[in-house]
Design a protein around this motif. Sequence first.
Motif, mmCIF file in Angstrom:
data_model
loop_
_atom_site.group_PDB
_atom_site.id
_atom_site.type_symbol
_atom_site.label_atom_id
_atom_site.label_comp_id
_atom_site.label_asym_id
_atom_site.label_seq_id
_atom_site.Cartn_x
_atom_site.Cartn_y
_atom_site.Cartn_z
ATOM 1 N N ALA A 120 3.193 3.133 15.545
ATOM 2 C CA ALA A 120 3.016 2.021 14.606
ATOM 3 C C ALA A 120 1.574 1.899 14.133
ATOM 4 C CB ALA A 120 3.477 0.715 15.254
ATOM 5 N N SER A 121 1.416 1.355 12.938
ATOM 6 C CA SER A 121 0.101 1.271 12.308
ATOM 7 C C SER A 121 -0.039 -0.034 11.545
ATOM 8 C CB SER A 121 -0.075 2.461 11.353
ATOM 9 O OG SER A 121 -1.233 2.337 10.566
ATOM 10 N N GLY A 122 -1.086 -0.799 11.844
ATOM 11 C CA GLY A 122 -1.344 -2.045 11.144
ATOM 12 C C GLY A 122 -1.507 -1.821 9.649
ATOM 13 N N GLY A 123 -0.802 -2.615 8.846
ATOM 14 C CA GLY A 123 -0.859 -2.490 7.397
ATOM 15 C C GLY A 123 0.167 -1.538 6.824
ATOM 16 N N ALA A 124 0.935 -0.849 7.684
ATOM 17 C CA ALA A 124 1.890 0.154 7.217
ATOM 18 C C ALA A 124 3.072 -0.485 6.510
ATOM 19 C CB ALA A 124 2.382 0.999 8.391
ATOM 20 N N GLY A 125 3.665 0.299 5.620
ATOM 21 C CA GLY A 125 4.843 -0.155 4.907
ATOM 22 C C GLY A 125 5.956 0.861 4.943
ATOM 23 N N ILE A 126 7.104 0.429 4.461
ATOM 24 C CA ILE A 126 8.229 1.337 4.267
ATOM 25 C C ILE A 126 7.902 2.312 3.141
ATOM 26 C CG2 ILE A 126 10.683 1.451 3.662
ATOM 27 C CD1 ILE A 126 10.870 -1.481 4.713
ATOM 28 N N LEU A 127 7.146 1.838 2.160
ATOM 29 C CA LEU A 127 6.722 2.665 1.040
ATOM 30 C C LEU A 127 5.366 3.294 1.337
ATOM 31 C CD1 LEU A 127 7.604 0.292 -1.951
ATOM 32 C CD2 LEU A 127 9.070 1.997 -0.826
ATOM 33 N N ASP A 128 5.185 4.544 0.956
ATOM 34 C CA ASP A 128 3.890 5.202 1.129
ATOM 35 C C ASP A 128 2.805 4.514 0.319
ATOM 36 O OD1 ASP A 128 5.257 6.995 2.669
ATOM 37 O OD2 ASP A 128 4.933 8.737 1.371
ATOM 38 N N SER A 129 3.188 3.861 -0.772
ATOM 39 C CA SER A 129 2.217 3.236 -1.675
ATOM 40 C C SER A 129 1.677 1.907 -1.164
ATOM 41 C CB SER A 129 2.856 3.020 -3.049
ATOM 42 O OG SER A 129 4.021 2.198 -2.939
ATOM 43 N N THR A 130 2.298 1.342 -0.143
ATOM 44 C CA THR A 130 1.873 0.039 0.365
ATOM 45 C C THR A 130 0.524 0.167 1.073
ATOM 46 O OG1 THR A 130 4.140 -0.781 0.580
ATOM 47 C CG2 THR A 130 2.464 -1.839 1.935
ATOM 48 N N PHE A 131 -0.504 -0.451 0.458
ATOM 49 C CA PHE A 131 -1.876 -0.385 0.981
ATOM 50 C C PHE A 131 -2.250 1.059 1.344
ATOM 51 C CE2 PHE A 131 -0.387 -4.747 2.379
ATOM 52 C CZ PHE A 131 -0.943 -5.396 1.288
ATOM 53 N N ALA A 132 -1.950 1.954 0.400
ATOM 54 C CA ALA A 132 -2.106 3.394 0.634
ATOM 55 C C ALA A 132 -3.532 3.749 1.027
ATOM 56 C CB ALA A 132 -1.707 4.163 -0.618
ATOM 57 N N GLY A 133 -3.635 4.678 1.954
ATOM 58 C CA GLY A 133 -4.922 5.188 2.394
ATOM 59 C C GLY A 133 -5.571 4.418 3.516
ATOM 60 N N THR A 134 -4.944 3.319 3.931
ATOM 61 C CA THR A 134 -5.545 2.494 4.985
ATOM 62 C C THR A 134 -4.650 2.386 6.219
ATOM 63 O OG1 THR A 134 -4.622 0.418 4.109
ATOM 64 C CG2 THR A 134 -6.763 1.126 3.251
ATOM 65 N N ASN A 135 -3.567 3.147 6.264
ATOM 66 C CA ASN A 135 -2.626 3.043 7.382
ATOM 67 C C ASN A 135 -1.793 4.311 7.469
ATOM 68 O OD1 ASN A 135 0.035 2.667 5.813
ATOM 69 N ND2 ASN A 135 -1.269 1.081 4.919
ATOM 70 N N ILE A 136 -0.881 4.318 8.427
ATOM 71 C CA ILE A 136 0.068 5.417 8.578
ATOM 72 C C ILE A 136 1.435 4.894 8.145
ATOM 73 C CG2 ILE A 136 1.013 7.144 10.151
ATOM 74 C CD1 ILE A 136 -1.287 6.366 12.096
ATOM 75 N N PRO A 137 1.906 5.241 6.960
ATOM 76 C CA PRO A 137 3.187 4.699 6.480
ATOM 77 C C PRO A 137 4.354 5.204 7.314
ATOM 78 C CG PRO A 137 2.426 6.430 5.016
ATOM 79 C CD PRO A 137 1.310 6.179 5.989
ATOM 80 N N LEU A 138 5.502 4.564 7.142
ATOM 81 C CA LEU A 138 6.674 4.892 7.950
ATOM 82 C C LEU A 138 7.024 6.371 7.863
ATOM 83 C CD1 LEU A 138 9.033 4.036 9.755
ATOM 84 C CD2 LEU A 138 10.295 3.416 7.681
ATOM 85 N N SER A 139 6.993 6.933 6.663
ATOM 86 C CA SER A 139 7.376 8.346 6.524
ATOM 87 C C SER A 139 6.480 9.245 7.363
ATOM 88 C CB SER A 139 7.320 8.763 5.055
ATOM 89 O OG SER A 139 5.999 8.668 4.546
#
Length: 368
Positions: free
Chosen positions: A124-143
């Motif tokens: 898990a990663s703080g700020g992560a989203g289901i979408l790669d574009s969610t706060f992109a570049g600042t977290n590890i997205p779900l994918s």
Amino acid sequence: MDSGVGVVVVTVLQLIAVTISIQLALAAGGNTVPPALYVFGDSILDVGNNNYLPGADVPRANTPYYGVDFPGGARPTGRWSNGYNVADLIAKAMGFEMSPPAYLSLTPPSSRLVIRGLGGVNYASGGAGILDSTFAGTNIPLSKQVRNFGVTRAQMVTTLGSTTANHLLSKSLFLLAIGTNDMAAFAITHQQQHSDVAAFYSILISNYSAAITELYGMGARKFGVINVGQIGCAPLQRLQSPAGACADAVNALAAGFDGALRSLLAGLPHGLPGLAYSLGDLYGLMRATIADPRAAGLANVDAACCGGGRLGAQSGCLPNSTLCADRRSYLFWDYGHPTQRGAALVATAFYDGPARFTRPLNFKQLMC
């Protein structure tokens, strides 16, 4: 002690404790402790992955007063909490010492038990989203979290063989809690017209389905899923109201997604034989808790325990913040994350609580 060395020491000790707990359960003839817990999601589950990401804009919980109540010494651990978070407390309910270690904290020595299928990993990663574009570049997205699990699984297969690895994974719990940041990003950037929201839900559910299907293809069978809570009632959202009221539009956005997620999960087992799930209703739990705080043993459900300004949400939880007098009486630790007490309410309700907040069964029943 250097902070990097400290993390490695804690990780090794944690994995040793996990192994001991499993061995004791097996020695007693029990089969109550599953092989592992694999964690995917955002900041309510992150145990320090973001500490290892580069960049000044990465959200991190690596300064006081985060971790002020963490066992073994008041210290920030990367958890967005004063102590344990939701992942820790669900892990403890399962029989582990705490959440498995952060994926990015693993070193060759601390990976040995992981690749033997014991204990698990927290991606898990703080700020992560289901979408790669969610706060992109600042977290590890779900994918990306799912791809990281693929690396872990490949190591397990190399060490154990595919048959044993798949057996261990089929008995493990895959915990997911994500979507809050997608709601927040959408609320910031879009006018909430019906057509926009419908398309938004559609792509979220498509990505969520793809993640679960990919994990299933790699051996996962038991999924504990937590929906999006009443995020409009977090202190940061209440700031938008002069009276400190919940943001109804943001809550409605979350509720709509939760309905779509519920439908997705209900249909998945038909196409993925052997898949079983438990859906924890964080939205409903928060609504009930905020409506009747005393029943949950809380005195404050609208302000942050650690922060500054109105509702403690006009600044983050910082070393110069003022802490609330009784952290056990607050639902929120900072502008949007639960206290250890709040996390305990979640873990208790979803792991072995009554049917009110889980469907079609609770997490404990899922593991039987």
